[in-house]
Design an enzyme around this catalytic site. Structure first.
Site, PDB file in Angstrom:
ATOM      1  N   TRP A 187       0.792  -1.022  -0.154  1.00  0.00           N
ATOM      2  CA  TRP A 187       0.018  -0.049  -0.003  1.00  0.00           C
ATOM      3  C   TRP A 187       0.956   1.244  -0.005  1.00  0.00           C
ATOM      4  O   TRP A 187       1.834   1.400   0.857  1.00  0.00           O
ATOM      5  CB  TRP A 187      -1.128   0.127   1.321  1.00  0.00           C
ATOM      6  CG  TRP A 187      -1.744   1.344   1.268  1.00  0.00           C
ATOM      7  CD1 TRP A 187      -2.827   1.559   0.273  1.00  0.00           C
ATOM      8  CD2 TRP A 187      -1.297   2.473   2.113  1.00  0.00           C
ATOM      9  NE1 TRP A 187      -3.092   2.982   0.672  1.00  0.00           N
ATOM     10  CE2 TRP A 187      -2.324   3.511   1.615  1.00  0.00           C
ATOM     11  CE3 TRP A 187      -0.462   2.544   3.135  1.00  0.00           C
ATOM     12  CZ2 TRP A 187      -2.079   4.691   2.152  1.00  0.00           C
ATOM     13  CZ3 TRP A 187      -0.271   3.883   3.720  1.00  0.00           C
ATOM     14  CH2 TRP A 187      -1.351   4.951   3.235  1.00  0.00           C
ATOM     15  N   GLU A 228      -3.143  -2.883  -2.767  1.00  0.00           N
ATOM     16  CA  GLU A 228      -4.310  -2.358  -1.866  1.00  0.00           C
ATOM     17  C   GLU A 228      -4.416  -0.879  -2.394  1.00  0.00           C
ATOM     18  O   GLU A 228      -3.879   0.284  -2.378  1.00  0.00           O
ATOM     19  CB  GLU A 228      -3.753  -2.150  -0.561  1.00  0.00           C
ATOM     20  CG  GLU A 228      -5.047  -1.766   0.596  1.00  0.00           C
ATOM     21  CD  GLU A 228      -4.639  -1.663   1.737  1.00  0.00           C
ATOM     22  OE1 GLU A 228      -3.518  -1.835   2.250  1.00  0.00           O
ATOM     23  OE2 GLU A 228      -5.325  -1.352   2.776  1.00  0.00           O
ATOM     24  N   LYS A 230      -7.015   2.529  -2.401  1.00  0.00           N
ATOM     25  CA  LYS A 230      -7.665   3.542  -1.511  1.00  0.00           C
ATOM     26  C   LYS A 230      -8.348   4.547  -2.320  1.00  0.00           C
ATOM     27  O   LYS A 230      -8.061   5.147  -3.566  1.00  0.00           O
ATOM     28  CB  LYS A 230      -6.566   3.994  -0.700  1.00  0.00           C
ATOM     29  CG  LYS A 230      -7.183   4.781   0.720  1.00  0.00           C
ATOM     30  CD  LYS A 230      -6.093   5.209   1.486  1.00  0.00           C
ATOM     31  CE  LYS A 230      -6.716   5.938   2.635  1.00  0.00           C
ATOM     32  NZ  LYS A 230      -5.513   6.212   3.608  1.00  0.00           N
ATOM     33  N   ASP A 261      -9.623  -3.221   1.074  1.00  0.00           N
ATOM     34  CA  ASP A 261      -9.749  -2.732   2.400  1.00  0.00           C
ATOM     35  C   ASP A 261     -11.177  -2.212   2.787  1.00  0.00           C
ATOM     36  O   ASP A 261     -11.684  -1.276   1.687  1.00  0.00           O
ATOM     37  CB  ASP A 261      -8.653  -1.727   2.671  1.00  0.00           C
ATOM     38  CG  ASP A 261      -8.727  -1.022   4.182  1.00  0.00           C
ATOM     39  OD1 ASP A 261      -7.570  -1.043   4.621  1.00  0.00           O
ATOM     40  OD2 ASP A 261      -9.818  -0.495   4.507  1.00  0.00           O
ATOM     41  N   HIS A 264     -11.967   1.533   2.383  1.00  0.00           N
ATOM     42  CA  HIS A 264     -11.188   2.293   1.157  1.00  0.00           C
ATOM     43  C   HIS A 264     -11.901   2.552   0.042  1.00  0.00           C
ATOM     44  O   HIS A 264     -11.735   2.801  -1.139  1.00  0.00           O
ATOM     45  CB  HIS A 264      -9.862   1.673   0.536  1.00  0.00           C
ATOM     46  CG  HIS A 264      -8.716   1.761   1.556  1.00  0.00           C
ATOM     47  ND1 HIS A 264      -7.537   1.452   1.658  1.00  0.00           N
ATOM     48  CD2 HIS A 264      -8.851   2.225   2.892  1.00  0.00           C
ATOM     49  CE1 HIS A 264      -6.679   1.450   2.280  1.00  0.00           C
ATOM     50  NE2 HIS A 264      -7.505   2.417   3.461  1.00  0.00           N
ATOM     51  N   HIS A 288      -8.460  -6.345   4.164  1.00  0.00           N
ATOM     52  CA  HIS A 288      -8.319  -5.515   5.272  1.00  0.00           C
ATOM     53  C   HIS A 288      -9.432  -5.027   5.852  1.00  0.00           C
ATOM     54  O   HIS A 288     -10.205  -4.174   5.540  1.00  0.00           O
ATOM     55  CB  HIS A 288      -7.469  -4.109   4.798  1.00  0.00           C
ATOM     56  CG  HIS A 288      -5.984  -4.571   4.898  1.00  0.00           C
ATOM     57  ND1 HIS A 288      -5.020  -3.479   4.557  1.00  0.00           N
ATOM     58  CD2 HIS A 288      -5.251  -5.669   4.976  1.00  0.00           C
ATOM     59  CE1 HIS A 288      -3.798  -3.980   4.832  1.00  0.00           C
ATOM     60  NE2 HIS A 288      -3.889  -5.074   4.866  1.00  0.00           N
ATOM     61  N   ASP A 296     -12.893   8.673   8.677  1.00  0.00           N
ATOM     62  CA  ASP A 296     -11.844   7.546   9.135  1.00  0.00           C
ATOM     63  C   ASP A 296     -12.075   6.288   8.597  1.00  0.00           C
ATOM     64  O   ASP A 296     -13.252   5.893   8.651  1.00  0.00           O
ATOM     65  CB  ASP A 296     -11.843   7.593  10.576  1.00  0.00           C
ATOM     66  CG  ASP A 296     -10.844   6.670  11.109  1.00  0.00           C
ATOM     67  OD1 ASP A 296      -9.470   6.562  10.694  1.00  0.00           O
ATOM     68  OD2 ASP A 296     -11.139   5.773  11.968  1.00  0.00           O
ATOM     69  N   ASP A 298     -10.508   3.622   9.741  1.00  0.00           N
ATOM     70  CA  ASP A 298      -9.880   2.691  10.293  1.00  0.00           C
ATOM     71  C   ASP A 298     -10.402   2.431  12.014  1.00  0.00           C
ATOM     72  O   ASP A 298      -9.612   2.426  12.968  1.00  0.00           O
ATOM     73  CB  ASP A 298      -8.395   2.544  10.479  1.00  0.00           C
ATOM     74  CG  ASP A 298      -7.725   2.727   9.282  1.00  0.00           C
ATOM     75  OD1 ASP A 298      -7.576   1.467   8.671  1.00  0.00           O
ATOM     76  OD2 ASP A 298      -7.336   3.638   8.553  1.00  0.00           O
ATOM     77  N   ASP A 328      -7.288  -4.318  10.022  1.00  0.00           N
ATOM     78  CA  ASP A 328      -6.349  -3.035   9.617  1.00  0.00           C
ATOM     79  C   ASP A 328      -7.458  -1.925  10.371  1.00  0.00           C
ATOM     80  O   ASP A 328      -7.995  -1.293   9.654  1.00  0.00           O
ATOM     81  CB  ASP A 328      -6.099  -2.671   8.359  1.00  0.00           C
ATOM     82  CG  ASP A 328      -5.363  -1.542   7.872  1.00  0.00           C
ATOM     83  OD1 ASP A 328      -4.629  -1.078   8.724  1.00  0.00           O
ATOM     84  OD2 ASP A 328      -5.258  -0.985   6.810  1.00  0.00           O
TER      85      ASP A 328
HETATM   86  C1  RNT Z   1      -3.860   2.780   4.785  1.00  0.00           C
HETATM   87  C2  RNT Z   1      -4.211   1.552   4.442  1.00  0.00           C
HETATM   88  C3  RNT Z   1      -2.840   0.444   4.937  1.00  0.00           C
HETATM   89  C4  RNT Z   1      -2.415   0.774   6.253  1.00  0.00           C
HETATM   90  C5  RNT Z   1      -1.416  -0.009   7.090  1.00  0.00           C
HETATM   91  C6  RNT Z   1      -0.813   0.459   8.130  1.00  0.00           C
HETATM   92  O1  RNT Z   1      -5.039   3.535   4.510  1.00  0.00           O
HETATM   93  O2  RNT Z   1      -5.055   0.607   4.699  1.00  0.00           O
HETATM   94  O3  RNT Z   1      -3.165  -0.718   4.735  1.00  0.00           O
HETATM   95  O4  RNT Z   1      -3.426   0.957   7.203  1.00  0.00           O
HETATM   96  O5  RNT Z   1      -0.477  -0.648   5.941  1.00  0.00           O
HETATM   97 ZN    ZN Z   2      -5.501  -1.269   4.699  1.00  0.00          ZN
END
Ligand code: RNT
Ligand code: ZN
Length: 420
Positions: A187, A228, A230, A261, A264, A288, A296, A298, A328
């Site tokens: 990523w 990955e 985003k 993810d 994302h 993820h 956010d 995460d 993640d």
């Molecule tokens: C960031 C990605 C990535 C990170 C990690 C720390 O938006 O999701 O995967 O969160 O690599």
């Molecule tokens: Zn991620």
């Protein structure tokens, strides 16, 4: 919780599930085949051990200052061990490159070697964990302007290419020594805050960098690369080089796995619906698992509708051995070990529910065009006693059942993390 109670509830659940054609023992055996990859970066707020004063960049952010974060490798490993002890089954740990064991020296990203991760591998061997790995293309001087593999300056691209190739070699070594394929995730934060008039050029640069990176061939049985995408990052709101289309195209053409993810994509766009499509074009998928909230991506994973849908898609697509489930998220505002355990247990509960779904009956109804019946059984399945099976599963694996783990984490806080 009392053992007899758990046992009794399980027996009732077993009979109840048998009525809808589901074998609870089979479901529990399947859950064993679904290890979760615990992200090492929850325990220290994505700081890493390259530089104790390191500042997190790349458009990701941890917020909160809950006391007790892991300050070094020993503390981080102890915290992960603690979390693992409260999670049923055998799992994996997902390491980022800047968590290397650098022995107090500064080792730049283009210099990392398997030896810097040998102590992680030894620890994993001892604890019976498997490892996954990530190159770290953020929190570094050479990513300060928000670009890495797509940078206009070929020297900067070269630096990051070298880093990623080295990371792939480390992943390969982890897979070799631990006898389990290591998922290596790529990523990058590349993007821009405001409008760019060079969307194509950055993407060309990224494509070329990836081509160079993948010239080094690895053994698919030892490691697999995942790319990955985003939608946007903080401070990179207008443009992301590695978009979903970019990586989907690259991955399918070059047989490189894609990481989905959950945080994302656009808020109403769900990764659960992408799993079955990806599996038609690529052999495996990396996830993820996380929980997006407004800006956010995460927040700590909880048992919500999308998590359940992800789990259902894994099972319904018969992909238990094809989908790699990694977590993640990073929350610095609550007990960090608690954050791990809540997220993993939620993920396992979702998988347990999905494995207990009366799929044969549902599919028979669908085949006959019985749409009301399918909808009704799906509704009933939501409140079948899956939790009695999960409790029993925890008990069988020797971990605390239900809410009992809360007090255990509080004790660890009193004894360990609050003293840091
Ligand atoms: C960031 C990605 C990535 C990170 C990690 C720390 O938006 O999701 O995967 O969160 O690599
Ligand atoms: Zn991620």
């Amino acid at each position: 919780m009392k053992k007899e109670q758990i046992q009794q509830s399980f027996e009732i659940a077993k009979a109840r599930y048998a009525e809808v054609g589901v074998d609870v023992h089979r479901a529990m055996n399947e859950l064993d085949k679904l290890p979760i990859s615990l992200h090492c970066w929850q325990a220290d707020d994505v700081t890493g051990f390259e530089n104790p004063d390191g500042i997190l960049t790349g458009g990701i952010q941890t917020t909160g200052n809950y006391p007790g974060k892991a300050r070094n490798i020993a503390e981080l490993r102890a915290d992960i061990d603690k979390a693992m002890a409260l999670i049923p089954g055998n799992h994996r740990v997902n390491i980022h490159a800047f968590y290397g064991d650098f022995g107090g020296h500064f080792v730049d990203r283009d210099q990392i070697e398997p030896k810097h991760f040998q102590s992680w591998i030894d620890w994993a061997k001892e604890k019976n964990y498997k490892l996954d790995f990530n190159c770290t293309c953020f929190s570094h001087d050479k990513s300060a302007d928000g670009l890495t593999l797509s940078h206009p300056d070929p020297e900067i691209r070269k630096f990051w290419i070298e880093h990623v190739i080295r990371s792939r070699k480390i992943a390969e070594e982890m897979g070799r020594q631990l006898g389990s394929k290591c998922m290596h995730n790529i990523w990058i934060p590349d993007g821009s805050k405001d409008i760019t008039v060079n969307r194509l050029q950055y993407r060309k640069n990224l494509k070329e960098s990836l081509d160079t990176i993948f010239e080094y061939k690895t053994d698919d049985n030892l490691m697999r690369d995942c790319i990955e995408s985003k939608l946007f990052g903080i401070g990179a709101e207008s443009y992301t080089v590695g978009s979903h289309e970019f990586y989907l195209g690259y991955g399918v053409r070059n047989n490189v796995l894609v990481t989905l993810d959950a945080g994302h994509f656009h808020p109403t766009e769900l990764i659960s619906d992408k799993i079955s499509s990806l599996l038609l074009y690529l052999p495996e998928v990396m996830l993820h698992v996380t929980r997006g909230i407004r800006w956010d991506s995460d927040h700590v994973v909880i048992l919500n509708e999308e998590l359940l849908a992800i789990a259902q898609e894994i099972v319904r697509a018969d992909a238990v051995d094809k989908v790699h489930v990694g977590l993640d998220y990073f929350d610095a505002s609550i007990n960090r070990i608690g954050a791990y355990v809540v997220g993993v247990r939620a993920t396992q509960k979702a998988l347990m529910q999905a494995l207990l779904e009366p799929l044969t009956m549902l599919r028979a109804m669908e085949a006959k065009g019985q749409k009301f019946e399918r909808l009704a059984l799906l509704e009933e399945a939501k409140s079948l006693p899956w939790n009695a099976v999960f409790d029993y599963y925890c008990m069988q694996k020797g971990v605390l059942v239900g809410q009992d783990y809360i007090a255990d984490i509080q004790k660890y806080e009193t004894d360990v993390t609050s003293k840091r």
